[in-house]
Design a protein around this motif. Structure first.
Motif, PDB file in Angstrom:
ATOM      1  N   SER A  60       0.867  -1.181   0.000  1.00  0.00           N
ATOM      2  CA  SER A  60       0.000   0.000   0.000  1.00  0.00           C
ATOM      3  C   SER A  60       0.898   1.223   0.000  1.00  0.00           C
ATOM      4  O   SER A  60       2.108   1.108   0.177  1.00  0.00           O
ATOM      5  N   SER A  61       0.306   2.380  -0.176  1.00  0.00           N
ATOM      6  CA  SER A  61       1.082   3.594   0.045  1.00  0.00           C
ATOM      7  C   SER A  61       1.213   3.789   1.562  1.00  0.00           C
ATOM      8  O   SER A  61       0.633   3.042   2.353  1.00  0.00           O
ATOM      9  N   GLY A  62       1.954   4.787   1.972  1.00  0.00           N
ATOM     10  CA  GLY A  62       2.167   5.002   3.405  1.00  0.00           C
ATOM     11  C   GLY A  62       0.868   5.205   4.162  1.00  0.00           C
ATOM     12  O   GLY A  62       0.714   4.749   5.304  1.00  0.00           O
ATOM     13  N   THR A  63      -0.075   5.876   3.525  1.00  0.00           N
ATOM     14  CA  THR A  63      -1.348   6.142   4.186  1.00  0.00           C
ATOM     15  C   THR A  63      -2.072   4.848   4.544  1.00  0.00           C
ATOM     16  O   THR A  63      -2.822   4.809   5.528  1.00  0.00           O
ATOM     17  N   GLY A  64      -1.850   3.787   3.781  1.00  0.00           N
ATOM     18  CA  GLY A  64      -2.450   2.491   4.127  1.00  0.00           C
ATOM     19  C   GLY A  64      -1.986   2.037   5.503  1.00  0.00           C
ATOM     20  O   GLY A  64      -2.791   1.551   6.314  1.00  0.00           O
ATOM     21  N   LYS A  87      -0.416  18.914   7.025  1.00  0.00           N
ATOM     22  CA  LYS A  87      -1.358  18.118   6.265  1.00  0.00           C
ATOM     23  C   LYS A  87      -1.406  16.677   6.768  1.00  0.00           C
ATOM     24  O   LYS A  87      -2.455  16.044   6.782  1.00  0.00           O
ATOM     25  N   PHE A  88      -0.236  16.147   7.163  1.00  0.00           N
ATOM     26  CA  PHE A  88      -0.228  14.744   7.571  1.00  0.00           C
ATOM     27  C   PHE A  88      -0.740  14.572   8.996  1.00  0.00           C
ATOM     28  O   PHE A  88      -1.358  13.565   9.317  1.00  0.00           O
ATOM     29  N   GLY A  89      -0.519  15.571   9.842  1.00  0.00           N
ATOM     30  CA  GLY A  89      -1.155  15.548  11.158  1.00  0.00           C
ATOM     31  C   GLY A  89      -2.673  15.555  11.008  1.00  0.00           C
ATOM     32  O   GLY A  89      -3.400  14.810  11.683  1.00  0.00           O
ATOM     33  N   GLU A 138       7.031  16.082   9.771  1.00  0.00           N
ATOM     34  CA  GLU A 138       5.780  16.564   9.147  1.00  0.00           C
ATOM     35  C   GLU A 138       6.173  17.145   7.787  1.00  0.00           C
ATOM     36  O   GLU A 138       6.581  18.306   7.675  1.00  0.00           O
ATOM     37  N   THR A 139       6.091  16.292   6.774  1.00  0.00           N
ATOM     38  CA  THR A 139       6.642  16.629   5.465  1.00  0.00           C
ATOM     39  C   THR A 139       5.994  17.873   4.850  1.00  0.00           C
ATOM     40  O   THR A 139       6.628  18.579   4.067  1.00  0.00           O
ATOM     41  N   SER A 140       4.757  18.143   5.200  1.00  0.00           N
ATOM     42  CA  SER A 140       4.063  19.270   4.568  1.00  0.00           C
ATOM     43  C   SER A 140       4.603  20.615   5.040  1.00  0.00           C
ATOM     44  O   SER A 140       4.440  21.619   4.346  1.00  0.00           O
ATOM     45  N   VAL A 164       3.781   6.568  15.611  1.00  0.00           N
ATOM     46  CA  VAL A 164       4.562   7.590  14.910  1.00  0.00           C
ATOM     47  C   VAL A 164       4.502   7.371  13.402  1.00  0.00           C
ATOM     48  O   VAL A 164       4.877   6.307  12.902  1.00  0.00           O
ATOM     49  N   ASP A 165       4.034   8.387  12.690  1.00  0.00           N
ATOM     50  CA  ASP A 165       4.178   8.409  11.238  1.00  0.00           C
ATOM     51  C   ASP A 165       5.611   8.842  10.959  1.00  0.00           C
ATOM     52  O   ASP A 165       5.938  10.025  11.020  1.00  0.00           O
ATOM     53  N   GLY A 166       6.442   7.841  10.689  1.00  0.00           N
ATOM     54  CA  GLY A 166       7.842   8.117  10.365  1.00  0.00           C
ATOM     55  C   GLY A 166       8.089   7.977   8.876  1.00  0.00           C
ATOM     56  O   GLY A 166       9.207   7.675   8.450  1.00  0.00           O
ATOM     57  N   SER A 189       7.827   3.123   1.032  1.00  0.00           N
ATOM     58  CA  SER A 189       8.946   2.817   0.142  1.00  0.00           C
ATOM     59  C   SER A 189       9.465   4.016  -0.641  1.00  0.00           C
ATOM     60  O   SER A 189      10.639   4.065  -1.000  1.00  0.00           O
ATOM     61  N   GLN A 190       8.596   4.993  -0.934  1.00  0.00           N
ATOM     62  CA  GLN A 190       9.012   6.069  -1.858  1.00  0.00           C
ATOM     63  C   GLN A 190       9.639   7.255  -1.143  1.00  0.00           C
ATOM     64  O   GLN A 190       9.665   8.352  -1.670  1.00  0.00           O
ATOM     65  N   LYS A 191      10.176   7.012   0.058  1.00  0.00           N
ATOM     66  CA  LYS A 191      10.867   8.099   0.770  1.00  0.00           C
ATOM     67  C   LYS A 191      12.338   7.700   0.885  1.00  0.00           C
ATOM     68  O   LYS A 191      12.961   7.448  -0.135  1.00  0.00           O
ATOM     69  N   SER A 192      12.871   7.573   2.098  1.00  0.00           N
ATOM     70  CA  SER A 192      14.319   7.336   2.176  1.00  0.00           C
ATOM     71  C   SER A 192      14.694   5.931   1.707  1.00  0.00           C
ATOM     72  O   SER A 192      15.872   5.635   1.542  1.00  0.00           O
TER      73      SER A 192
HETATM   74  C1  LIG Z   1       4.568  10.920   2.117  1.00  0.00           C
HETATM   75  C2  LIG Z   1       3.973  10.989   3.469  1.00  0.00           C
HETATM   76  C3  LIG Z   1       2.733  10.418   3.765  1.00  0.00           C
HETATM   77  C4  LIG Z   1       1.821   9.846   2.729  1.00  0.00           C
HETATM   78  O1  LIG Z   1       2.300   8.708   2.195  1.00  0.00           O
HETATM   79  P1  LIG Z   1       1.570   8.098   0.890  1.00  0.00           P
HETATM   80  O2  LIG Z   1       2.559   7.067   0.509  1.00  0.00           O
HETATM   81  O3  LIG Z   1       1.409   9.214  -0.082  1.00  0.00           O
HETATM   82  O4  LIG Z   1       0.277   7.544   1.327  1.00  0.00           O
HETATM   83  C5  LIG Z   1       2.278  10.451   5.057  1.00  0.00           C
HETATM   84  N1  LIG Z   1       2.995  11.032   6.033  1.00  0.00           N
HETATM   85  C6  LIG Z   1       4.183  11.616   5.789  1.00  0.00           C
HETATM   86  C7  LIG Z   1       4.917  12.249   6.911  1.00  0.00           C
HETATM   87  C8  LIG Z   1       4.715  11.602   4.496  1.00  0.00           C
HETATM   88  O5  LIG Z   1       5.893  12.189   4.265  1.00  0.00           O
END
Ligand SMILES: *Cc1c(COP(=O)(O)O)cnc(C)c1O
Length: 385
Positions: A60-64, A87-89, A138-140, A164-166, A189-192
Motif C-alpha cells: 500500500s502507500s504510506g497512508t495504508g 497536512k499529515f497531522g 511533518e513533510t508538509s 509515529v508516522d515516520g 517505500s518512496q521516501k528514504s
Molecule cells: C509521504 C507521506 C505520507 C503519505 O504517504 P503516501 O505514501 O502518499 O500515502 C504520510 N505522512 C508523511 C509524513 C509523508 O511524508
C-alpha cells in the motif's frame, strides 16, 4: 525537454541498482526462491527501524499503514490524542474520525514543532486517551517533532501507545524504535528507502501487539493480526508486491552498507546546505527552529507567484520540487533531500532555484546560494565516496 530531476519529499529518485533488481520476471510469492529474499528484507528492515520486533511489510502507500494503525488501535468513541500542525497531522485526525473516534487534537502553528507540554496537557484533558498519533517528520511543513520527548510523556502512563508516522523520517533522522519505546513506527517505500511507491512498513512493540485485539471497529485487509501471524514465517496474508520487495532488498543493503549514522549525517548536511543557501539568497525558512531533514520548506517571497516558481523550475529547468499543501499552498516550496541524492544534486537544485528566482524578478546575485551550499558540502563525500 530538460533532463528530469526529482527533488520532491517523495516520490524520490531510485538508484539504477534497485531498478535493475526489480526488472526481473515476476516470481510467485510462494516460490522457494522468494523465502530467503523476504527473510533478508525482514532482518534488514529491523536494523533500519532499530528494533528487535517484527516490522510488517504491506502492499500500500504510506497512508495504508496509517489507516492500519488507526483501525487496529482505535475503537469508535475513543479519544486518541492527535498532533496537527500540517497536512499529515490532519490526516491522522481524519482517519480517527473516519473510524468513529473523537480525536483530542493538539493544534500547532504550521512550521512549528509540538511541545511535550502541549501533549501532556492533552492527556490531562482526556485521561482516558490511550494513543498519541504524531508525525516524526511533518513533510508538509518541513518540521521535525521531538519524538524522544513525546515518547517520554506517553510512557508516564503504562497503557498508552505512541504511534509515529515516520514515513519521511525513518532512515533520515535517528529514530531508535526500541530505545525510545515507540510502539508503532510507520514508513513507506518512496521516501528514504529509494524505491517506487507501493510498500508500507509498520513496526509493533510488544505493548502494541498486546493491544491488537482491543479495537472493536471493522478491519479486513489491514487486520495486522493476520500479517503478524504469518510474516515471521516469511509468508504474507495476501499477495505481496514481489517486484518491489526485490528492489527493497537492494536498497536496504545500500542504506546499511555505510551504516545508518552516515545516512543521518548526509540528510542533515544536505538540509543544512539548502537552508543556509536559502538564507544567503535572502529567503525565509518556513521551519526555522526544528527542521526535518527530509525536505527544506522555504517561504515564497512576498509578491512572487509561488506556484509559478515551482512550475518554472519544472518546465524550464527540469527540477521537480514540491509546492505547499493545504493552507501552505502557494506560500511555500519544498526541496527534498531523500532518495538517491547527493551533494551535487543539492548544489544543482540551489543553482536552478537561483535562476528561476532571477527570471521572476526576485533580486538575487546568482551564485550566492550555490557558493554557500558548495562550501558547506565541500568536504562531505557523495554517496559511496
Ligand atoms: C509521504 C507521506 C505520507 C503519505 O504517504 P503516501 O505514501 O502518499 O500515502 C504520510 N505522512 C508523511 C509524513 C509523508 O511524508
Amino acid at each position: 525537454m530538460p533532463k528530469y530531476r526529482l527533488l520532491a519529499p517523495g516520490p524520490v529518485p531510485v538508484p539504477e541498482r534497485v531498478l535493475q533488481a526489480m526488472a526481473r520476471p515476476v516470481l510467485h510469492h510462494r516460490a522457494p526462491e522468494f523465502i530467503p529474499v523476504f527473510e533478508a528484507v525482514r532482518a534488514d528492515l529491523k536494523r533500519v527501524f532499530q528494533t528487535e520486533e517484527e516490522v510488517l511489510i504491506l502492499a500500500s502507500s504510506g497512508t495504508g499503514a496509517m489507516e492500519a494503525a488507526v483501525s487496529n488501535f482505535v475503537s469508535p468513541g475513543d479519544r486518541p490524542v492527535v498532533v496537527l500542525g500540517g497536512k499529515f497531522g490532519e490526516r491522522w485526525a481524519e482517519l480517527c474520525t473516519a473510524y468513529g473516534a473523537a480525536p483530542e487534537c493538539v493544534d500547532v502553528e504550521w512550521g512549528q514543532a509540538v511541545t511535550p507540554e502541549a501533549v501532556r496537557e492533552a492527556f490531562e484533558r482526556v485521561p482516558e486517551a490511550r494513543c498519541l498519533f504524531v508525525q516524526a517528520s511533518e513533510t508538509s511543513t518541513g518540521v521535525y517533532h521531538p519524538i524522544r520527548e513525546l515518547a517520554a510523556v506517553v510512557r508516564e502512563h503504562p497503557d498508552r501507545l505512541i504511534i509515529v508516522d515516520g514515513i519521511s523520517a525513518v532512515g533520515v533522522h535517528d529514530l531508535p524504535t526500541d530505545a525510545w519505546g515507540l510502539d508503532v513506527v510507520i514508513s513507506g517505500s518512496q521516501k528514504s528507502f529509494m524505491l517506487p511507491p507501493g510498500l508500507a512498513f509498520l513496526s509493533l512493540s510488544e505493548r502494541a501487539r498486546a493491544e491488537l485485539g482491543r479495537a472493536t471497529g471493522p478491519r479486513y485487509y489491514f487486520d495486522l493480526r493476520k500479517e503478524l501471524a504469518v510474516q515471521p514465517e516469511n509468508q504474507t496474508a495476501f499477495t505481496p508486491a514481489v517486484s518491489l520487495i526485490f528492489g527493497l532488498r537492494e536498497s536496504l543493503q545500500m542504506m546499511l552498507a555505510d551504516g545508518l549514522a552516515v545516512a543521518f549525517e548526509r540528510h542533515a548536511m544536505l538540509c543544512r546546505a539548502t537552508r543556509e543557501a536559502a538564507v544567503a539568497l535572502g529567503l525565509k525558512l518556513y521551519a526555522p527552529v526544528s527542521p526535518s531533514h527530509a525536505c527544506t520548506a522555504i517561504r515564497v517571497p512576498d509578491g512572487l507567484d509561488g506556484k509559478g516558481l515551482v512550475r518554472r523550475l519544472r518546465d524550464v529547468y527540469g527540477f521537480t520540487i514540491a509546492g505547499g499543501q493545504g493552507r501552505a499552498a502557494g506560500k511555500i516550496f519544498r526541496i527534498g533531500h531523500i532518495g538517491d541524492l547527493d551533494a551535487f544534486d543539492t548544489i544543482a537544485a540551489v543553482a536552478a532555484l537561483e535562476m528561476a528566482l532571477s527570471d521572476l524578478g526576485f533580486p538575487i546575485k546568482l551564485g550566492e546560494g550555490t557558493r554557500t551550499a558548495t562550501e558547506l558540502l565541500r568536504d562531505f563525500p557523495p554517496r559511496g565516496g
